[in-house]
Design an enzyme around this catalytic site. Structure first.
Site, PDB file in Angstrom:
ATOM      1  N   ASP A 102       8.537 -29.533  15.369  1.00 58.93           N
ATOM      2  CA  ASP A 102       9.216 -30.330  14.640  1.00 58.93           C
ATOM      3  C   ASP A 102       8.705 -31.442  14.127  1.00 58.93           C
ATOM      4  O   ASP A 102       8.146 -31.325  12.934  1.00 58.93           O
ATOM      5  CB  ASP A 102      10.441 -30.869  15.661  1.00 58.93           C
ATOM      6  CG  ASP A 102      11.394 -31.656  15.224  1.00 58.93           C
ATOM      7  OD1 ASP A 102      11.475 -31.993  13.960  1.00 58.93           O
ATOM      8  OD2 ASP A 102      12.244 -32.051  16.013  1.00 58.93           O
ATOM      9  N   SER A 103       8.248 -32.593  14.680  1.00 59.62           N
ATOM     10  CA  SER A 103       7.334 -33.694  14.322  1.00 59.62           C
ATOM     11  C   SER A 103       6.069 -33.284  14.090  1.00 59.62           C
ATOM     12  O   SER A 103       5.158 -33.817  13.254  1.00 59.62           O
ATOM     13  CB  SER A 103       7.679 -35.110  14.885  1.00 59.62           C
ATOM     14  OG  SER A 103       7.148 -35.032  16.051  1.00 59.62           O
ATOM     15  N   LEU A 107       2.427 -30.855  19.606  1.00 56.71           N
ATOM     16  CA  LEU A 107       1.197 -30.366  19.235  1.00 56.71           C
ATOM     17  C   LEU A 107      -0.148 -30.830  19.112  1.00 56.71           C
ATOM     18  O   LEU A 107      -1.003 -30.664  19.588  1.00 56.71           O
ATOM     19  CB  LEU A 107       1.417 -28.994  18.435  1.00 56.71           C
ATOM     20  CG  LEU A 107       2.277 -27.971  18.717  1.00 56.71           C
ATOM     21  CD1 LEU A 107       2.574 -27.022  17.582  1.00 56.71           C
ATOM     22  CD2 LEU A 107       1.298 -27.212  19.875  1.00 56.71           C
ATOM     23  N   LYS A 130       9.949 -26.236  11.402  1.00 58.08           N
ATOM     24  CA  LYS A 130      11.026 -26.918  10.720  1.00 58.08           C
ATOM     25  C   LYS A 130      10.194 -27.441   9.417  1.00 58.08           C
ATOM     26  O   LYS A 130      11.047 -28.225   8.529  1.00 58.08           O
ATOM     27  CB  LYS A 130      11.320 -27.892  11.493  1.00 58.08           C
ATOM     28  CG  LYS A 130      12.456 -27.633  12.584  1.00 58.08           C
ATOM     29  CD  LYS A 130      13.331 -28.798  12.956  1.00 58.08           C
ATOM     30  CE  LYS A 130      14.348 -28.254  14.101  1.00 58.08           C
ATOM     31  NZ  LYS A 130      15.060 -29.238  15.001  1.00 58.08           N
TER      32      LYS A 130
END
Ligand code: IMP
Ligand code: MG
Length: 173
Positions: A102-103, A107, A130
């Site tokens: 996502d952002s 990770l 995303k």
């Protein structure tokens, strides 16, 4: 016919086909290497189990249980490792298996953490991406599917810890 919860994004059939492809690609890329497949739990559990069985080369399995804190459904970027790896990854070819990017903050933290342990190589395989991960400092080498900018559940992904067991990906919107 089973009732589908939410709006279907990835069906069971699409999932099976794509994971078979990913497994072959990973087996090709890591043939002759010392692969350790690391699952990020809980989110990656379903993807991990299917992906691991589609990779037909010798490899080891290991897991990290992480939790993000300081936020609700959105990640705060603060990642706490609840349960550690059981194996030393020094000199190994590590492939980190995540549910969704996502952002990219989760990770970033995990890649930095594992990178300090001197693996020979360190790459990411994410089921969903995303593509709004402007903050991700690392390339995602393997991606299952591009994801819409919606809140998704199923196949490991949760909403307030529910729906992880759905055998497909659905949107709550
Ligand atoms: P990031 O750190 O912002 O990249 O967020 C990654 C983590 O947030 C994932 O591992 C998921 O646990 C969670 N997440 C992000 N998007 C979704 C979603 O659409 N549904 C469920 N969980 C999500
Ligand atoms: Mg989550």
């Amino acid at each position: 016919m089973e009732r589908i919860f939410g709006r279907p994004i990835v069906t069971q059939e699409e999932m099976r086909t794509r994971i078979r492809e990913l497994g072959k690609q990973i087996a090709n890329d890591y043939a002759g290497k010392d692969l350790v497949l690391i699952g990020v739990l809980k989110g990656a559990y379903a993807f991990y189990a299917d992906l691991a069985r589609a990779i037909r080369i010798p490899m080891r399995v290991d897991f990290l249980i992480v939790t993000s804190y300081g936020g609700q459904s959105k990640t705060s970027g603060k990642v706490k490792v609840i349960t550690e790896l059981t194996e030393d990854i020094k000199g190994k070819d590590v492939l980190l298996v995540e549910d969704i990017v996502d952002s990219g903050r989760t990770l970033n933290r995990l890649m930095a953490l594992l990178g300090r342990r001197a693996p020979r190589s360190l790459e990411i395989c994410a089921l969903l991406h995303k593509h709004i991960a402007t903050e991700l400092d690392y390339e995602t080498k393997f991606i299952g599917f591009d994801a819409p900018h919606e809140f998704l559940v199923g196949y490991g992904l949760d909403h307030a810890e529910n729906f992880r067991h759905l055998p497909y990906i659905a949107s709550l919107q």
